[in-house]
Each structure stands twice: as C-alpha cells, then as structure tokens.
Design a protein around this motif. Sequence first.
Motif, PDB file in Angstrom:
ATOM      1  N   VAL A 185       1.072  -1.065   0.246  1.00 59.41           N
ATOM      2  CA  VAL A 185       0.267  -0.276   0.093  1.00 59.41           C
ATOM      3  C   VAL A 185       0.787   1.223  -0.165  1.00 59.41           C
ATOM      4  O   VAL A 185       1.185   1.704   0.902  1.00 59.41           O
ATOM      5  N   LEU A 186       0.532   1.955  -1.051  1.00 63.49           N
ATOM      6  CA  LEU A 186       2.154   2.787  -1.403  1.00 63.49           C
ATOM      7  C   LEU A 186       1.172   4.608  -1.030  1.00 63.49           C
ATOM      8  O   LEU A 186       0.527   4.148  -0.382  1.00 63.49           O
ATOM      9  N   PRO A 187       2.065   4.822  -0.580  1.00 70.58           N
ATOM     10  CA  PRO A 187       1.586   6.443   0.372  1.00 70.58           C
ATOM     11  C   PRO A 187       1.279   7.351  -1.288  1.00 70.58           C
ATOM     12  O   PRO A 187       2.209   7.171  -2.594  1.00 70.58           O
ATOM     13  N   ASN A 188       0.567   8.320  -0.626  1.00 69.45           N
ATOM     14  CA  ASN A 188      -0.433   8.907  -1.342  1.00 69.45           C
ATOM     15  C   ASN A 188      -0.989   8.361  -2.735  1.00 69.45           C
ATOM     16  O   ASN A 188      -0.888   9.214  -4.185  1.00 69.45           O
ATOM     17  N   ARG A 201       6.855  -5.930   1.537  1.00 66.61           N
ATOM     18  CA  ARG A 201       6.055  -5.548   0.669  1.00 66.61           C
ATOM     19  C   ARG A 201       6.115  -4.576  -0.071  1.00 66.61           C
ATOM     20  O   ARG A 201       6.294  -4.500  -1.751  1.00 66.61           O
ATOM     21  N   THR A 202       6.857  -3.397   0.205  1.00 66.43           N
ATOM     22  CA  THR A 202       7.063  -2.147  -0.395  1.00 66.43           C
ATOM     23  C   THR A 202       8.306  -2.481  -1.115  1.00 66.43           C
ATOM     24  O   THR A 202       8.060  -1.824  -2.214  1.00 66.43           O
ATOM     25  N   TRP A 203       9.384  -3.248  -0.675  1.00 65.49           N
ATOM     26  CA  TRP A 203      10.570  -3.288  -1.050  1.00 65.49           C
ATOM     27  C   TRP A 203      10.407  -4.317  -2.389  1.00 65.49           C
ATOM     28  O   TRP A 203      11.110  -3.984  -3.614  1.00 65.49           O
ATOM     29  N   VAL A 204       9.975  -5.117  -2.341  1.00 64.96           N
ATOM     30  CA  VAL A 204       8.975  -6.225  -3.360  1.00 64.96           C
ATOM     31  C   VAL A 204       8.233  -5.416  -4.937  1.00 64.96           C
ATOM     32  O   VAL A 204       8.727  -5.405  -6.017  1.00 64.96           O
ATOM     33  N   MET A 225       0.636   3.434  -9.997  1.00 66.82           N
ATOM     34  CA  MET A 225       1.294   3.379  -8.787  1.00 66.82           C
ATOM     35  C   MET A 225       2.719   3.295  -8.943  1.00 66.82           C
ATOM     36  O   MET A 225       3.856   4.510  -7.889  1.00 66.82           O
ATOM     37  N   VAL A 226       2.962   1.843  -9.181  1.00 66.96           N
ATOM     38  CA  VAL A 226       4.779   1.146  -9.282  1.00 66.96           C
ATOM     39  C   VAL A 226       5.405   2.763 -10.669  1.00 66.96           C
ATOM     40  O   VAL A 226       6.568   3.399  -9.783  1.00 66.96           O
ATOM     41  N   ASP A 253       9.529   3.603   2.780  1.00 66.75           N
ATOM     42  CA  ASP A 253       9.146   5.111   3.019  1.00 66.75           C
ATOM     43  C   ASP A 253       9.315   5.229   4.331  1.00 66.75           C
ATOM     44  O   ASP A 253       8.052   4.316   4.895  1.00 66.75           O
ATOM     45  N   GLN A 254       8.399   5.558   4.612  1.00 68.30           N
ATOM     46  CA  GLN A 254       8.182   6.983   6.207  1.00 68.30           C
ATOM     47  C   GLN A 254       7.801   7.978   6.369  1.00 68.30           C
ATOM     48  O   GLN A 254       8.137   8.809   5.681  1.00 68.30           O
TER      49      GLN A 254
END
Length: 458
Positions: free
Chosen positions: A340-343, A400-403, A430-431, A444-445
Amino acid sequence: MINRSACITGLFAVFWSTNALAACPEPPSNDFADAATTLFNCSSSRPLIGGEGEPKFQVHYDFPQQLPDTSTLPWLAIDPFDDPGGYMLSILHYATRVNARPDIDWRIQDNTEESWCDAPWFQDLREPLHGMTSERWSRPKELHALQTDWERNWAVGIYNDVACYGVGQIWDDPTFPKTKDFAFADGALGVKMLFTTASPSEVPFLTGSKEWQVAANDDGSIITMRMLQLDISVKDKRSPNGWFFGTFMYDATQPGDNPYERLVPVGLIWGSDPDLTMSAYLSKAAVPEESWVNPKVAERFYSLPRHNLGLNGRANGPVDNPLSACITCHQQALDWGRAVLPNTPAAAEAAQLLPNVPSDPFDEEAAKAYFINIGSDSPVPGAQSLDYTLQLAKGMAAFRTWVIKNYPDHAASTTDIPPYPFKEDAPEKMVQSLSVTAGGHRFDQEQTDPSSQGMFSR
C-alpha cells in the motif's frame, strides 16, 4: 532452532551524509531470492558516527521449530484481574532475569540461557548500536511540568520463544512470508524498552535511570538517552480480546538497587472500552472497565495538560498518545497481502478502513470508530490479522513495498493470501509514480507531526 542473524560480507550502500556510510551487505547476485534474504538478515542500514569500541546491534532470529512448553510461564499462576500489578511484575521479572544482566544488556544473541528474537524487516529504521527505532515524540509538559522542549523517544522490542515460534511460521522463508490464518499461541510475549532524550532537570523522576548511547541522529551521530518506559504485550486466553498490554515507567523515588527494580506498573489493558465516550466521562463520571491504571502513577499526570495517560483514563504509557490506548492501537495490525504505497488511492482507502486516533476527543462518532473491540478478528474484513503485533505489520509492509519497488514481477508470488481489493486500484500507475533514488531498497517513512511519528505510535 533457525538463526539467520549472520550477514554475508560486502557492501550494499545507502549514503545518508558525507560523514557516514550506512550499509547492508551486498547480495551475491541480483536474483530476487538473494536480494530479499540479504536484506532480511541485515541488522541496520543506518549510519554511525563515533561509537568506537561499542558493540553493534546484531539482528537475531531464533525461531523454534516446535511450539515451546508454556505450562511453567510464571504469570499463568496470577489472576490478571484480581492482581494486575503482580501479573505485570511476574512478566517483568521473566523478561529481565537474563536480558537485563550487564553482560547481556538486551543483546539477545548473547543470551544463551533463553530463546528470544527480533522482528524482521526493520533494517532501514534500526540504529546500529542497540537496534532502536524512532517512536512518538513527547510534547512539552507531557512527561512533567518542568519539561519545556519536545523530547525524542526511541525503542527496541524483542519476543520470547513462544512468540518467536509464531514469527518463524511467517518468515521461515525470507522470500515468501506466510500470513494466512496467522495467530500467536498463548504465552507469546513482546517486550519493548523505550528511551527518551529528556533529562532529569526536565523530568526529575528520570534521575539515576539506565542510559544508552543511541545513534539516533540522521547523520548517525550519537546522543544519550534514558530509560523511561517498558511495555509488555502477552497473548493470554483470559483476556476477552486475547491479549493484555501493560506499561511500566521508571521512577527515581522508588527503592531499588538498579533501574529495573525502580520500574513501577503504570497500567494493564484488555479492551478498548467502546462505551466510554467523552460525554459519559464528563457528565456521568464513567471510568474504564477494561483496563487498570495504577492510581499512584496516574496522580503524576492529573495536573499536566494531558490529564490522563490514555483517553478518559484508559491505560497507556507516559510516552504514548493521551488520546489513545494501548490495545486499541495494536489491534490494527494486519497484512493487506500487497503493498500500500503512500499518496495513492489505496493508501487513502486504507486510512478510512483503519481510523487513526481521533484528533478531537469530543468527536464521538470518530471515537466510536476507533475505540472498538475486535477479539481475534481482523480489524478489516478481507485483510489478514497479524494478531495485535504492529512490528509484524510494519515489517510486512516494508517487505511488500520493497518487492513492488524493486521486483514488481514477484509481488503476486510473495503472498499466500489474496491481495486486498481496494476500490480504486491501479498498481501499474503506482509503480510508475515511484521516485527512484540511490536508496531504492529503502522503504518509505511518513513524515508527520513528531508527536505521532514512530513505527509504534499510540
């Protein structure tokens, strides 16, 4: 036992500043399995300036292959409702018996008498001396009337052998975490020590507390921090929601030969008290029925702007958000089965499905959406519960974000649960929208008000 703490040598670098170099080992190849396993085993990618002669943090994965015997766990002999303080102290003694010895000092890889482990996939957040991660900051006067500055808080969490068995069921294969139908066994225990930058001149009850040198600055430089709080979370079927969460705080006024003996129980919580609204609290003198708060500790905070430790008197720690409560925050731990990527629309929908701490405690609709009891259910139907354990949830999200950012073709093959079907889903967009940096393996933080920052903000 499986121990994956040893990292292969090499250099997988991320530049944080001109003065320091942070590195995870270089994978033997660009193959997905090699890269994923290397990062899984990495202790810290954060920089370090100074600290010569200091032992470095080493991630430790001691995952039992069989469920350990739980019949002799000391807290089972104590009724948590009749004697909450005694229940908590039995857990504290269990956790500190060996780990707190000066020769161990919470470096669990050196504890040869017991089996403890770390949670995976925090390499980009753990500082390199003690494996601590940033927590919620304390606003002025949240800890003491003399506190005039914002204070930073960092924490390190570990798990006992029963919990490690559960973590190992998920992460037996570093390239393919399995979360389907996940649940910890009774007796699983998490312990988290929280340190603060607050000084005894601002917070007098910290006088004589345990001090650590922590590489907490972004450039890797070291600051002195003091133990303020110790949290416990224990899976116990006697709780109506399956878990008890408890907090201790250091108190210089207490007798004791060492800082751990001056830790006093703050509170124990087993439910969110959904009916404890602000109007009931103010007009009907309603009090929490699903938590216990030590009245002697609560007295310290009545005169401060926060007034209570948790909202309307619920149990929470001094470092924690006074608008929340321990168990309420932790019950949101889940796996979406996908990044679930930011923004993104998915992130916005996820925020609606998992309501944050209400910013206005008088907004009773928002409070009722947040302060709920879910038992063993998932906080979001269709997503996989991670059984009240935020470190598992944050680590899984990082993986999952890294993948998706580095090996998007493997995203579908690295989950054993269906990806959550967000309404406005466009993963390919998103990618494409991701900004590629030299630190592409980092996750991401979110940057927010520092009082809500941290991987385990409550």
